[in-house]
Write a protein that holds these residues in place. Structure first.
Motif, PDB file in Angstrom:
ATOM      1  N   VAL A  19       0.846  -1.197   0.000  1.00  0.00           N
ATOM      2  CA  VAL A  19       0.000   0.000   0.000  1.00  0.00           C
ATOM      3  C   VAL A  19       0.878   1.243   0.000  1.00  0.00           C
ATOM      4  N   ARG A  23      -0.797   9.791  -9.099  1.00  0.00           N
ATOM      5  CA  ARG A  23      -2.196  10.168  -9.290  1.00  0.00           C
ATOM      6  C   ARG A  23      -3.019   8.929  -9.587  1.00  0.00           C
ATOM      7  N   ASP A  24      -4.196   8.838  -8.995  1.00  0.00           N
ATOM      8  CA  ASP A  24      -5.121   7.740  -9.229  1.00  0.00           C
ATOM      9  C   ASP A  24      -6.278   8.265 -10.069  1.00  0.00           C
ATOM     10  N   ARG A  69      -9.783   7.833 -11.839  1.00  0.00           N
ATOM     11  CA  ARG A  69     -10.953   6.999 -11.606  1.00  0.00           C
ATOM     12  C   ARG A  69     -12.019   7.285 -12.643  1.00  0.00           C
ATOM     13  N   GLY A 121     -16.918   3.983 -10.113  1.00  0.00           N
ATOM     14  CA  GLY A 121     -16.698   4.815  -8.943  1.00  0.00           C
ATOM     15  C   GLY A 121     -17.825   5.816  -8.764  1.00  0.00           C
ATOM     16  N   THR A 139     -16.394  15.057  -3.888  1.00  0.00           N
ATOM     17  CA  THR A 139     -15.323  14.242  -3.327  1.00  0.00           C
ATOM     18  C   THR A 139     -15.661  12.762  -3.444  1.00  0.00           C
ATOM     19  N   ALA A 140     -14.613  11.938  -3.417  1.00  0.00           N
ATOM     20  CA  ALA A 140     -14.782  10.503  -3.599  1.00  0.00           C
ATOM     21  C   ALA A 140     -15.660   9.906  -2.515  1.00  0.00           C
ATOM     22  N   ASP A 181     -16.106   6.431  -2.689  1.00  0.00           N
ATOM     23  CA  ASP A 181     -15.590   5.068  -2.604  1.00  0.00           C
ATOM     24  C   ASP A 181     -14.269   5.008  -3.363  1.00  0.00           C
ATOM     25  N   THR A 182     -13.719   3.821  -3.490  1.00  0.00           N
ATOM     26  CA  THR A 182     -12.427   3.656  -4.167  1.00  0.00           C
ATOM     27  C   THR A 182     -12.553   2.914  -5.493  1.00  0.00           C
ATOM     28  N   ALA A 183     -13.769   2.695  -5.975  1.00  0.00           N
ATOM     29  CA  ALA A 183     -13.976   1.937  -7.213  1.00  0.00           C
ATOM     30  C   ALA A 183     -13.586   2.774  -8.434  1.00  0.00           C
ATOM     31  N   SER A 212     -10.708   2.756 -10.427  1.00  0.00           N
ATOM     32  CA  SER A 212      -9.346   3.188 -10.755  1.00  0.00           C
ATOM     33  C   SER A 212      -8.951   2.714 -12.155  1.00  0.00           C
ATOM     34  N   HIS A 227      -5.574   2.360 -14.264  1.00  0.00           N
ATOM     35  CA  HIS A 227      -4.121   2.437 -14.127  1.00  0.00           C
ATOM     36  C   HIS A 227      -3.373   2.008 -15.385  1.00  0.00           C
TER      37      HIS A 227
END
Length: 399
Positions: A192, A197-198, A200, A205, A215-216, A218-220, A222, A224
């Motif tokens: 981790v 930068r991520d 999304r 997401g 603002t986010a 969740d974390t769905a 991404s 990459h």
């Protein structure tokens, strides 16, 4: 099925040239204006696929080739006439299989990226062969392209590390360079961390929208992947589609395949990582850039999958959105079609065809509104623009 859609167009300026044009390059055509391509555009579905598909290539006879995903006990490789007609199985890939990019060599053998391998077969409708492994040790193998020496180049379109390999006739891959990932790993602890930068995609997401900000939630979502579609210009320059950045990289190579472009500028990445100066163009139109194809005038035709769009890039850095799905009048979503997560463009003469993978992301979410759907008889499709392009596609493989 023919679908009508409205035009979404930006202005293109300047002359279109082949990137790094040099003696011995294919002579460019004089008609390079793409500004009228999307006006009154209609698309015809030439192959409603019963399995998922992603990659697309073609031959000199006007046929298209794609491979089904998730088949059992095989993933079929189909030949489809660009003008429509019944698909023909010309080969099979053993399960488990999730084929991506496809490319022909000069002898007519068909190469298919499949997970961490590249498979090869000699197409036959009379007796469809089972593919064999040509190369292994290429994790996330996705985009394929042959250079003028006959070497196969493979992109890592799965792990986000941006690796690109060169595979000789012996099937042994050599990592040649990396497209700079979105994050480095200098501060990673227990898997981790990361500095960068991520990017999304929304959906899948989601964000929390208030009068004070977005603002986010969740974390769905991404994204990459930085090394996706590959294509060679006639002068031997390699172009790489960068999905996460919405960019096209230009990589100069020596005759022996070694990299001439600058690498190693950022020491937080491996030494063979391309410098950011090698980005030919980065533009919001290109968000989700997946497959790429070249025409004889040096235009780069791009499938930005997350935007349900078709974009053209010139070597001068002009980005032209020639088509994007119009929003539905009721839902205001762009997921009805005719584009349904376009992944691979291919130019059959002056005709543009694309695979539509129907991914459940961004403009194509939810992916149940169009002609394709996850549980429907049609899981994905190939469709082609009915109107001819002003310039023909570049012959493949590059010689």
């Amino acid at each position: 099925m023919k679908l009508l859609a409205t035009l979404s167009l930006a202005v293109v300026t300047g002359t279109v040239l082949v990137a790094g044009d040099a003696a011995g390059s294919a002579e460019p055509e004089t008609s390079t204006d793409v500004s009228s391509v999307g006006r009154g555009a209609t698309f015809t579905t030439t192959f409603p696929a019963p399995l998922g598909i992603e990659g697309l290539t073609g031959d000199q006879h006007g046929n298209l080739y794609t491979a089904g995903r998730g088949g059992d006990p095989f993933c079929p490789v189909w030949r489809v006439a660009a003008g429509g007609g019944a698909p023909v199985v010309i080969g099979n890939i053993p399960a488990p299989c999730s084929p991506a990019g496809l490319a022909f060599d000069t002898s007519g053998r068909l190469f298919v990226a499949n997970g961490g391998e590249v498979h090869v077969l000699a197409p036959s409708a009379d007796s469809p062969p089972t593919s064999t492994v040509f190369a292994s040790g290429v994790p996330g193998a996705n985009g394929l392209a042959f250079d003028r020496t006959g070497a196969l180049w493979v992109s890592d379109g799965g792990t986000g590390q941006g690796r690109v390999w060169r595979v000789g006739s012996d099937g042994v891959p050599a990592e040649m360079f990396r497209v700079q990932p979105m994050v480095n790993d200098v501060n990673v602890v227990g898997g981790v961390g990361g500095v960068g930068r991520d990017v999304r995609g929304l959906p899948p997401g989601t964000i929390t929208i208030t009068p004070n900000g977005r603002t986010a939630a969740d974390t769905a979502g991404s994204q990459h992947l930085v090394a996706n579609g590959l294509a060679f210009t006639p002068d031997g320059t390699l172009l790489v589609a960068d999905t996460a950045r919405g960019a096209i990289w230009r990589v100069r190579l020596n005759r022996d395949g070694s990299v001439r472009s600058a690498t190693g500028c950022d020491t937080t990445f491996p030494a063979n990582t391309l410098c950011l100066s090698n980005i030919l163009v980065q533009h919001p139109y290109l968000d989700g850039a997946d497959g790429i194809a070249l025409d004889r005038a040096g235009n780069i035709w791009v499938a930005p999958n997350e935007r349900n769009a078709v974009v053209v890039v010139t070597s001068r850095g002009d980005a032209v959105e020639v088509f994007r799905n119009p929003p539905d009048a009721t839902t205001r979503l762009r997921n009805v079609g005719p584009l349904e997560f376009p992944t691979s463009p291919f130019l059959v003469g002056r005709h543009l065809c694309l695979t539509q993978s129907d991914g459940n992301r961004r403009d194509n979410a939810p992916n149940t509104a169009g002609e394709s759907a996850p549980t429907a008889p049609v899981r994905a499709k190939i469709n082609c623009l009915d109107q001819p392009l002003p310039v023909a596609g570049l012959p493949l493989p590059v010689r």
